[in-house]
Every structure is written in structure tokens, then in C-alpha cells.
Design an enzyme around this catalytic site. Structure first.
Site, PDB file in Angstrom:
ATOM      1  N   HIS A   1       0.778  -1.081  -0.602  1.00 27.38           N
ATOM      2  CA  HIS A   1       0.197  -0.159   0.060  1.00 27.38           C
ATOM      3  C   HIS A   1       0.642   1.272  -0.127  1.00 27.38           C
ATOM      4  O   HIS A   1       1.909   1.227   0.638  1.00 27.38           O
ATOM      5  CB  HIS A   1      -1.066  -0.034   1.300  1.00 27.38           C
ATOM      6  CG  HIS A   1      -2.060  -1.319   0.965  1.00 27.38           C
ATOM      7  ND1 HIS A   1      -3.126  -1.163   0.781  1.00 27.38           N
ATOM      8  CD2 HIS A   1      -1.968  -2.215   1.827  1.00 27.38           C
ATOM      9  CE1 HIS A   1      -3.524  -2.412   0.630  1.00 27.38           C
ATOM     10  NE2 HIS A   1      -2.729  -2.846   1.607  1.00 27.38           N
ATOM     11  N   ALA A   2       0.398   2.367  -0.347  1.00 24.98           N
ATOM     12  CA  ALA A   2       0.751   3.302  -0.557  1.00 24.98           C
ATOM     13  C   ALA A   2       2.209   3.582  -1.270  1.00 24.98           C
ATOM     14  O   ALA A   2       2.350   3.394  -2.299  1.00 24.98           O
ATOM     15  CB  ALA A   2       1.112   4.677   0.804  1.00 24.98           C
TER      16      ALA A   2
END
Length: 86
Positions: free
Chosen positions: A15-16
Site C-alpha cells: 500500500h501507499a
């Protein structure tokens, strides 16, 4: 077709920041790249940040990264290192 099975090491999963780094590198490759969770659904486009984040891969889970074409083994090694990096 080449593929790599990778256990995601980052605390935030894929993620991110890890997802953004992965997609940036994948977009530089001339071939299609897919990412999938083993045994759970269809692979997604490895060049799409939304698709990668939509997989909701967490730390310790495994993904399969696939690519086909000239230079795919090198790209797969690089993407596996990004996905598996803490």
C-alpha cells in the site's frame, strides 16, 4: 511467462509508498505486468496503483508477479525486490 512469488515484508503491506514505488517501476517496462494473490481471484494490472492497492495485500502475505517478453526476468527481479523490501 515468467513469474515471482514474493512475501510482502513492508509493515503497511503493498500500500501507499511501496505500491507507488512498485507501479512507477512497472510503468517503465514495455511489457504487461500482473499481480495476483495466489488462489484468490484474477490478476490485476501491475501498472495501476488503484488495482495494486485494491488487492489489499498485507505484511506477510504472498503475491505472484508475472510478466512476459524480452527483459521480463530483470523486471520481475526488480519488482520482487520492491514488493519484498521492508
Amino acid at each position: 511467462m515468467g513469474e515471482r512469488k514474493v512475501t510482502v515484508a513492508a509493515e503497511v503491506g503493498l500500500h501507499a509508498r511501496p505500491a507507488a514505488t512498485f507501479v512507477q517501476r512497472a510503468k517503465q517496462a514495455p511489457m504487461d505486468i500482473t499481480v495476483a494473490r495466489p488462489y484468490s481471484g484474477d490478476p490485476v494490472n501491475g501498472k495501476s496503483i488503484l488495482a495494486i492497492m485494491g488487492l489489499d495485500v498485507r505484511q506477510g502475505e504472498t503475491v505472484v508477479i508475472s510478466a512476459e517478453g524480452e527483459g521480463s526476468e530483470t523486471i520481475l527481479d526488480e519488482l520482487a525486490a520492491i514488493a519484498g523490501a521492508p
